[in-house]
Write an enzyme that holds these catalytic residues in place. Sequence first.
Site, PDB file in Angstrom:
ATOM      1  N   CYS A  80      -2.639 -24.869  13.748  1.00  0.00           N
ATOM      2  CA  CYS A  80      -2.066 -25.255  12.513  1.00  0.00           C
ATOM      3  C   CYS A  80      -0.758 -24.567  12.198  1.00  0.00           C
ATOM      4  O   CYS A  80       0.195 -24.758  12.714  1.00  0.00           O
ATOM      5  CB  CYS A  80      -3.057 -25.038  11.469  1.00  0.00           C
ATOM      6  SG  CYS A  80      -2.858 -26.412  10.380  1.00  0.00           S
ATOM      7  N   HIS A 176      -8.332 -26.662  13.277  1.00  0.00           N
ATOM      8  CA  HIS A 176      -9.047 -25.285  13.060  1.00  0.00           C
ATOM      9  C   HIS A 176     -10.353 -24.956  13.732  1.00  0.00           C
ATOM     10  O   HIS A 176     -11.317 -25.025  13.140  1.00  0.00           O
ATOM     11  CB  HIS A 176      -9.064 -24.991  11.738  1.00  0.00           C
ATOM     12  CG  HIS A 176      -7.915 -24.931  10.761  1.00  0.00           C
ATOM     13  ND1 HIS A 176      -7.583 -23.645  10.560  1.00  0.00           N
ATOM     14  CD2 HIS A 176      -7.107 -25.788  10.276  1.00  0.00           C
ATOM     15  CE1 HIS A 176      -6.228 -23.732   9.853  1.00  0.00           C
ATOM     16  NE2 HIS A 176      -6.042 -25.196   9.719  1.00  0.00           N
ATOM     17  N   GLU A 178     -11.541 -22.347  14.708  1.00  0.00           N
ATOM     18  CA  GLU A 178     -12.306 -20.964  14.166  1.00  0.00           C
ATOM     19  C   GLU A 178     -13.228 -21.430  13.159  1.00  0.00           C
ATOM     20  O   GLU A 178     -13.998 -20.612  12.580  1.00  0.00           O
ATOM     21  CB  GLU A 178     -11.263 -20.145  14.004  1.00  0.00           C
ATOM     22  CG  GLU A 178     -10.288 -20.508  12.436  1.00  0.00           C
ATOM     23  CD  GLU A 178      -9.370 -21.450  12.819  1.00  0.00           C
ATOM     24  OE1 GLU A 178      -9.222 -22.063  13.958  1.00  0.00           O
ATOM     25  OE2 GLU A 178      -8.569 -21.559  11.734  1.00  0.00           O
TER      26      GLU A 178
END
Length: 192
Positions: A80, A176, A178
Amino acid sequence: MTQTVGILALQGDFAEHEAMLRRMGVATRQVRLPQDLADVDRLIIPGGESTTMGTLLHRYNLFGPIQQRSAEGMPVWGTCAGAILLARTIQEGIPDQPALQLMDITVRRNGYGRQTDSFEVDLALPILGARPLRGIFIRAPLIVAAAPHVEILADLGAHGGIVAARQGHLLATTFHPELTPDDRLHRYFLEF
Ligand code: GLN
């Protein structure tokens, strides 16, 4: 091979990358100062706010050292805002927006406009196998162009353009991973 993954920890969601890697049993190191880089084999630049992160990279004298390690072949992954910092060219940035400019891609900040600032979608990523990866996009950038030597890993086509790309030891994803329990993209990066 034991390795330590550095996570740029100036701003943004570095803690989520750290938690993911710890769950995977991988050693991590938060990178805030140039000397922190000496202890890491690879680097993740997290999501957050790319202009703030760029300003902090300058303030903590990390620009040159990261560019130097990258030139020596250290794998770097930007997610990002991190992908924005990796891009050679930024569209819709602030004037003279600081960026590492390591990857031959053009990235448009906030590429999905206001009304669709954030969305989720199942992403086909052939490098990870048949099962899609949940893509979480938060005021995400869009990779609008990539040089011929850049490998396009995921492309939403008319539904959102290029969202993951690799150039040798460099990886850019506009979403994202994560923030999901799915660690396949982190595993992929660890093989670089
Ligand atoms: N829109 C942010 C920027 O320009 C990036 C958003 C994110 O990292 N989730 O930096």
